[in-house]
Design a protein around this motif. Structure first.
Motif, mmCIF file in Angstrom:
data_model
loop_
_atom_site.group_PDB
_atom_site.id
_atom_site.type_symbol
_atom_site.label_atom_id
_atom_site.label_comp_id
_atom_site.label_asym_id
_atom_site.label_seq_id
_atom_site.Cartn_x
_atom_site.Cartn_y
_atom_site.Cartn_z
ATOM 1 N N LEU A 80 0.864 -1.183 0.000
ATOM 2 C CA LEU A 80 0.000 0.000 0.000
ATOM 3 C C LEU A 80 0.902 1.235 0.000
ATOM 4 C CD1 LEU A 80 -2.712 1.544 0.425
ATOM 5 C CD2 LEU A 80 -2.410 1.169 2.885
ATOM 6 N N ASP A 81 0.596 2.207 -0.864
ATOM 7 C CA ASP A 81 1.386 3.442 -0.943
ATOM 8 C C ASP A 81 0.550 4.594 -0.378
ATOM 9 O OD1 ASP A 81 3.528 5.088 -1.630
ATOM 10 O OD2 ASP A 81 2.824 5.385 -3.694
ATOM 11 N N HIS A 82 1.145 5.407 0.466
ATOM 12 C CA HIS A 82 0.475 6.566 1.066
ATOM 13 C C HIS A 82 -0.890 6.215 1.673
ATOM 14 C CE1 HIS A 82 3.399 9.625 -0.100
ATOM 15 N NE2 HIS A 82 3.499 9.009 -1.256
ATOM 16 N N GLY A 83 -0.908 5.193 2.525
ATOM 17 C CA GLY A 83 -2.119 4.910 3.288
ATOM 18 C C GLY A 83 -2.417 6.087 4.210
ATOM 19 N N HIS A 140 1.433 15.378 -5.923
ATOM 20 C CA HIS A 140 0.741 14.090 -5.859
ATOM 21 C C HIS A 140 0.945 13.346 -7.153
ATOM 22 C CE1 HIS A 140 -1.209 13.691 -2.075
ATOM 23 N NE2 HIS A 140 -1.744 14.894 -2.122
ATOM 24 N N GLU A 141 1.306 12.061 -7.060
ATOM 25 C CA GLU A 141 1.469 11.315 -8.287
ATOM 26 C C GLU A 141 0.096 11.021 -8.878
ATOM 27 O OE1 GLU A 141 1.988 10.204 -4.882
ATOM 28 O OE2 GLU A 141 3.702 8.931 -5.428
ATOM 29 N N GLY A 142 0.004 11.149 -10.198
ATOM 30 C CA GLY A 142 -1.224 10.743 -10.870
ATOM 31 C C GLY A 142 -2.353 11.742 -10.814
ATOM 32 N N VAL A 179 10.111 15.955 -5.533
ATOM 33 C CA VAL A 179 8.668 16.197 -5.455
ATOM 34 C C VAL A 179 7.942 15.097 -6.226
ATOM 35 C CG1 VAL A 179 8.914 18.714 -5.287
ATOM 36 C CG2 VAL A 179 8.543 17.682 -7.529
ATOM 37 N N HIS A 180 6.651 14.902 -5.897
ATOM 38 C CA HIS A 180 5.822 13.959 -6.642
ATOM 39 C C HIS A 180 5.426 14.563 -7.992
ATOM 40 C CE1 HIS A 180 4.786 12.197 -2.546
ATOM 41 N NE2 HIS A 180 5.190 11.157 -3.239
ATOM 42 N N GLY A 181 5.131 13.706 -8.945
ATOM 43 C CA GLY A 181 4.616 14.179 -10.228
ATOM 44 C C GLY A 181 5.726 14.660 -11.151
ATOM 45 N N MET A 207 12.987 7.116 -1.134
ATOM 46 C CA MET A 207 12.858 8.412 -1.800
ATOM 47 C C MET A 207 11.642 8.390 -2.707
ATOM 48 S SD MET A 207 15.811 10.527 -3.836
ATOM 49 C CE MET A 207 15.926 9.502 -5.301
ATOM 50 N N HIS A 208 10.668 9.249 -2.421
ATOM 51 C CA HIS A 208 9.490 9.384 -3.284
ATOM 52 C C HIS A 208 9.797 10.414 -4.366
ATOM 53 C CE1 HIS A 208 6.256 7.367 -0.702
ATOM 54 N NE2 HIS A 208 7.416 7.078 -0.157
ATOM 55 N N GLY A 209 8.982 10.425 -5.421
ATOM 56 C CA GLY A 209 9.188 11.401 -6.491
ATOM 57 C C GLY A 209 10.433 11.092 -7.297
ATOM 58 N N ILE A 229 13.207 3.467 -4.321
ATOM 59 C CA ILE A 229 12.818 4.669 -5.051
ATOM 60 C C ILE A 229 11.428 4.468 -5.638
ATOM 61 C CG2 ILE A 229 13.356 6.225 -6.965
ATOM 62 C CD1 ILE A 229 16.306 5.609 -6.567
ATOM 63 N N ASN A 230 10.506 5.372 -5.276
ATOM 64 C CA ASN A 230 9.153 5.333 -5.836
ATOM 65 C C ASN A 230 9.150 6.069 -7.165
ATOM 66 O OD1 ASN A 230 8.610 4.225 -3.334
ATOM 67 N ND2 ASN A 230 6.723 5.383 -3.038
ATOM 68 N N TYR A 231 8.689 5.370 -8.205
ATOM 69 C CA TYR A 231 8.778 5.859 -9.570
ATOM 70 C C TYR A 231 7.439 5.610 -10.246
ATOM 71 C CZ TYR A 231 10.711 6.262 -14.333
ATOM 72 O OH TYR A 231 10.971 6.626 -15.623
#
Ligand SMILES: [Zn+2]
Length: 283
Positions: A80-83, A140-142, A179-181, A207-209, A229-231
């Motif tokens: 789960l991501d960003h619960g 925010h991603e997406g 940053v995200h996005g 690391m996000h973003g 790394i979140n991609y």
């Protein structure tokens, strides 16, 4: 096979590299992420973010994620991501997710600790691992037009070490300048901060973003101690560009032609990201 977050991050630690974590809110992204991991014969983390619930419910995509992870010939952590709340964490655990991220990073310290601790107790009781965040990665991603004028709050290493001790988490998402996005300006990563966080926290750093960073910045962040790394954004966008090109060239009549073209392009993008993350950095 379905794998724990700890085992995948252990693989990254052993090699001095970072594991790739892809958000997979639809079947094309899911097939692309697992296809990339199998093509490279490397472990991978696939994630469903709570903010994607309105596009695809976890009740629809979650069981497919777990099923495809179990069938894969490489270790796949389903996470789960960003619960945002304990009910959603419980839903992910009920579906068989092997890890959860709980994000109380916008809460005051004590409330973040309380939420993270409750989520950690719930997840650990089910044999799942936990990532949590302190400091705040903007965007925010997406989400289209997810402009966020707030400055990134860089994670303070002393507070982060206290947060890890206070919560018992297995991995820490820290705000280090990404940053995200999609990036509108050149990101400024704080590599000294990453190294200090790694020294004082005692758990793998996330690391996000991670999409849209230069190869040099990505490698330097890994060398400083990033292990996950979140991609997502650039991978998803690669699918859009493939569909645009196919429509312009051939105007196909059937939707599956578009879906398959997107999957192929997103897998190629995911493989390139994994190559960047997984190669042992030169000292
Ligand atoms: Zn994130």
């Amino acid at each position: 096979m379905l794998a724990s977050l700890t085992s995948v991050l252990g693989w990254a630690e052993e090699r001095g590299c970072a594991a790739a974590a892809f958000d997979t809110p639809n079947l094309e992204l899911l097939l692309a992420a697992i296809g990339a991991a199998e093509a490279r014969d490397e472990p991978v983390i696939i994630q469903h973010a709570q903010l994607h619930e309105s596009e695809t419910s976890i009740d629809v995509i979650g069981p497919i994620m777990v099923m495809r992870a179990e069938a894969a010939c490489v270790p796949v952590c389903v996470m789960l991501d960003h619960g945002e709340d304990l009910d959603y964490v419980r839903r992910a655990l009920d579906l068989g997710f092997s890890a959860i991220m709980i994000d109380g990073s916008q809460l005051p310290y004590d409330e973040n600790v309380a939420l993270t601790r409750a989520a950690t107790e719930m997840a650990h009781a089910r044999g799942a691992d936990v990532e949590a965040e302190i400091g705040f990665t903007t965007g925010h991603e997406g989400l289209e037009d997810a402009d966020d004028d707030r400055a990134n709050v860089y994670t303070d290493p002393a507070e982060a070490a206290r947060f890890v001790a206070d919560t018992g988490i297995d991995a820490l998402a820290a705000s280090v300048g990404t940053v995200h996005g999609f990036y509108k300006a050149e990101p400024k990563l704080d590599f000294d901060r990453i190294a200090e966080l790694r020294r004082v926290c005692g758990v793998p750093l996330v690391m996000h973003g991670g999409s849209g960073l230069s190869r040099e910045d990505t490698r330097a962040a890994i060398a400083a101690g990033i292990r996950k790394i979140n991609y997502f954004s650039y991978m998803s966008n690669a699918g859009v560009r493939a569909v645009e090109a196919l429509i312009a060239e051939k105007r196909p009549k059937y939707f599956h032609a578009l879906a398959n073209a997107a999957t192929e392009a997103m897998q190629a993008d995911a493989e390139a990201a994994m190559e960047m993350f997984s190669m042992v950095p030169t000292a």
